[in-house]
Write a protein that holds these residues in place. Sequence first.
Motif, PDB file in Angstrom:
ATOM      1  N   THR A  62      12.979  14.056 -94.461  1.00  0.00           N
ATOM      2  CA  THR A  62      13.974  13.349 -93.660  1.00  0.00           C
ATOM      3  C   THR A  62      15.249  14.185 -93.668  1.00  0.00           C
ATOM      4  OG1 THR A  62      14.713  12.099 -95.592  1.00  0.00           O
ATOM      5  CG2 THR A  62      13.023  11.064 -94.189  1.00  0.00           C
ATOM      6  N   PRO A  63      16.205  13.920 -92.796  1.00  0.00           N
ATOM      7  CA  PRO A  63      17.419  14.745 -92.733  1.00  0.00           C
ATOM      8  C   PRO A  63      18.141  14.964 -94.075  1.00  0.00           C
ATOM      9  CG  PRO A  63      17.293  13.390 -90.779  1.00  0.00           C
ATOM     10  CD  PRO A  63      16.163  12.944 -91.684  1.00  0.00           C
ATOM     11  N   PRO A  68      23.188  21.651 -94.405  1.00  0.00           N
ATOM     12  CA  PRO A  68      23.742  21.855 -93.062  1.00  0.00           C
ATOM     13  C   PRO A  68      23.159  23.072 -92.346  1.00  0.00           C
ATOM     14  CG  PRO A  68      25.485  21.840 -94.733  1.00  0.00           C
ATOM     15  CD  PRO A  68      24.184  21.651 -95.438  1.00  0.00           C
ATOM     16  N   ASP A  69      22.636  24.008 -93.137  1.00  0.00           N
ATOM     17  CA  ASP A  69      22.039  25.214 -92.551  1.00  0.00           C
ATOM     18  C   ASP A  69      20.569  25.017 -92.193  1.00  0.00           C
ATOM     19  OD1 ASP A  69      20.942  25.067 -95.070  1.00  0.00           O
ATOM     20  OD2 ASP A  69      21.597  27.065 -95.710  1.00  0.00           O
ATOM     21  N   GLY A  70      20.033  23.805 -92.446  1.00  0.00           N
ATOM     22  CA  GLY A  70      18.639  23.512 -92.114  1.00  0.00           C
ATOM     23  C   GLY A  70      17.656  23.904 -93.200  1.00  0.00           C
TER      24      GLY A  70
END
Length: 122
Positions: A62-63, A68-70
């Motif tokens: 999940t997110p 933030p960089d994936g």
Amino acid sequence: MRKAGGGAIVDVNSIAGLTAAPGLAAYSSSKWALRGLTRTAAKELAPDGIRVNAVHPGIIDTPPAYGPDGRELVPVDDFAIPRMASPDEIADFILFAASERARFATGTEIVADGGFGLGPMS
């Protein structure tokens, strides 16, 4: 639930409630506290036919599992099952704990962590 003659409560905890989580003191301590709440509620509610269990998921795809960089915040390549869980896989554990199939379990902790608790494979 009391009026209905019983039921099931499933707390969704975390592997952070089973092991140290460096940098996550507040989160980890809240998960350890939930373990105590689960077990206390299981004992208090058992006479009313209410079961209380917990599911401890590992890393879920999940997110929040990504920065933030994936990139993965917790690399899973060295787990016994070298991938993140899908939300549906964790939902299956929760549904089981809530179901009549788990009718003899209360105060139980189900670990669904892909082997995270085993430590690195290499």
